[in-house]
Write a protein that holds these residues in place. Structure first.
Motif, short mmCIF file in Angstrom:
data_model
loop_
_atom_site.label_atom_id
_atom_site.label_comp_id
_atom_site.label_asym_id
_atom_site.label_seq_id
_atom_site.Cartn_x
_atom_site.Cartn_y
_atom_site.Cartn_z
N ALA A 26 -25.07 17.78 35.16
CA ALA A 26 -25.49 17.31 36.48
C ALA A 26 -25.54 15.79 36.51
N GLU A 27 -25.27 15.23 37.67
CA GLU A 27 -25.43 13.79 37.86
C GLU A 27 -26.89 13.51 38.19
N ARG A 28 -27.40 12.42 37.68
CA ARG A 28 -28.77 12.00 38.01
C ARG A 28 -28.70 10.99 39.15
N ALA A 29 -29.64 11.10 40.08
CA ALA A 29 -29.70 10.20 41.22
C ALA A 29 -31.16 10.06 41.64
N VAL A 30 -31.39 9.18 42.59
CA VAL A 30 -32.71 9.00 43.17
C VAL A 30 -32.62 9.36 44.64
N SER A 31 -33.53 10.19 45.10
CA SER A 31 -33.51 10.65 46.48
C SER A 31 -33.81 9.52 47.45
N ASP A 32 -33.05 9.50 48.54
CA ASP A 32 -33.34 8.53 49.61
C ASP A 32 -34.31 9.13 50.61
N GLY A 33 -34.75 10.38 50.33
CA GLY A 33 -35.75 11.02 51.17
C GLY A 33 -35.21 11.74 52.38
N ALA A 34 -33.91 11.76 52.56
CA ALA A 34 -33.34 12.42 53.74
C ALA A 34 -32.22 13.36 53.33
N GLY A 35 -32.39 14.63 53.61
CA GLY A 35 -31.31 15.57 53.37
C GLY A 35 -31.03 15.90 51.93
N ASN A 36 -32.05 15.91 51.09
CA ASN A 36 -31.89 16.25 49.69
C ASN A 36 -32.78 17.45 49.35
N PRO A 37 -32.43 18.64 49.83
CA PRO A 37 -33.28 19.81 49.59
C PRO A 37 -33.12 20.39 48.19
N CYS A 38 -34.22 20.54 47.49
CA CYS A 38 -34.22 21.15 46.16
C CYS A 38 -34.03 22.66 46.33
N ARG A 39 -33.10 23.23 45.58
CA ARG A 39 -32.82 24.66 45.70
C ARG A 39 -33.75 25.50 44.83
N SER A 40 -34.69 24.89 44.17
CA SER A 40 -35.69 25.64 43.41
C SER A 40 -36.98 25.79 44.22
N CYS A 41 -37.61 24.68 44.58
CA CYS A 41 -38.86 24.77 45.34
C CYS A 41 -38.62 24.93 46.84
N LEU A 42 -37.36 24.75 47.26
CA LEU A 42 -36.95 24.87 48.67
C LEU A 42 -37.70 23.89 49.58
N ARG A 43 -37.91 22.71 49.02
CA ARG A 43 -38.51 21.60 49.76
C ARG A 43 -37.61 20.38 49.60
N ASP A 44 -37.70 19.43 50.53
CA ASP A 44 -36.93 18.20 50.37
C ASP A 44 -37.46 17.41 49.18
N ILE A 45 -36.56 16.73 48.50
CA ILE A 45 -36.93 15.85 47.39
C ILE A 45 -37.34 14.52 48.01
N ALA A 46 -38.56 14.09 47.73
CA ALA A 46 -39.12 12.90 48.38
C ALA A 46 -38.38 11.62 47.98
N ARG A 47 -38.42 10.66 48.88
CA ARG A 47 -37.83 9.34 48.62
C ARG A 47 -38.35 8.79 47.29
N GLY A 48 -37.43 8.32 46.47
CA GLY A 48 -37.78 7.70 45.20
C GLY A 48 -37.89 8.67 44.03
N GLU A 49 -37.86 9.98 44.31
CA GLU A 49 -37.94 10.96 43.21
C GLU A 49 -36.57 11.15 42.56
N ALA A 50 -36.61 11.37 41.26
CA ALA A 50 -35.39 11.65 40.52
C ALA A 50 -34.87 13.03 40.90
N MET A 51 -33.55 13.12 41.04
CA MET A 51 -32.95 14.40 41.39
C MET A 51 -31.65 14.59 40.62
N LEU A 52 -31.19 15.83 40.61
CA LEU A 52 -29.91 16.17 40.01
C LEU A 52 -28.96 16.60 41.11
N VAL A 53 -27.72 16.20 41.00
CA VAL A 53 -26.65 16.61 41.90
C VAL A 53 -25.65 17.37 41.05
#
Length: 157
Positions: A26-53
């Motif tokens: 997976a690629e690592r990125a930082v959420s911009d807070g818009a349109g980054n829904p986590c498919r595990s918790c089914l919530r948006d990934i908050a701005r500034g949080e680390a995420m995987l793409v």
């Protein structure tokens, strides 16, 4: 309606550095807070949080109807969605793509439609009431990205 988080064994493996559906890490990125829904918790990934793409294929084996596409996950562990009703990832858009699949993991023609967000539960229930539909996938109406799956009864209670 019980929406399913993405398969936890796959999520754990990818978070541990394992391959995605395309065999890549997976690629690592930082959420911009818009349109980054986590498919595990089914919530948006908050701005500034680390995420995987990563690429995901929510089907057991490759076949013509087993779509593969991008998804996001919190980079760190999150609590997988549990519960009845519509999860937060289905409350951020005016509409969603709904598609029914049979027990053979193949799409059932006539079940695909762009559905208004306030009609999701009823539209899922209508598809699950069909004898030939085992589950319903909900996807982004704009980008076709897989969001969640609903199985079982047509009860939307």
């Amino acid at each position: 309606m019980q929406c399913e988080p993405y398969d936890q064994s796959f999520v754990d493996a990818v978070r541990a550095g394992g391959p995605d559906a395309n065999g890549q890490p997976a690629e690592r990125a930082v959420s911009d807070g818009a349109g980054n829904p986590c498919r595990s918790c089914l919530r948006d990934i908050a701005r500034g949080e680390a995420m995987l793409v990563l690429a995901a294929r929510p089907f057991p084996v490759p076949q013509p109807y087993a779509e593969t596409g991008p998804i996001f996950l919190h980079a760190e562990s999150c609590t997988p969605w549990r519960g009845d009703g519509v999860p937060p990832v289905l409350e951020t858009s005016p509409d969603y793509l709904v598609k029914g699949y049979g027990a053979d993991d193949r799409i059932r023609y006539g079940t695909g439609a762009i559905v208004a967000a306030n009609r999701i539960a009823a539209e899922v229930a209508a598809r699950l009431a069909r004898d030939d539909v085992a589950y319903v996938d909900l996807r982004s109406a704009r980008n076709n990205c897989f969001l969640t799956r609903v199985r079982g009864s047509a009860d939307i209670g």
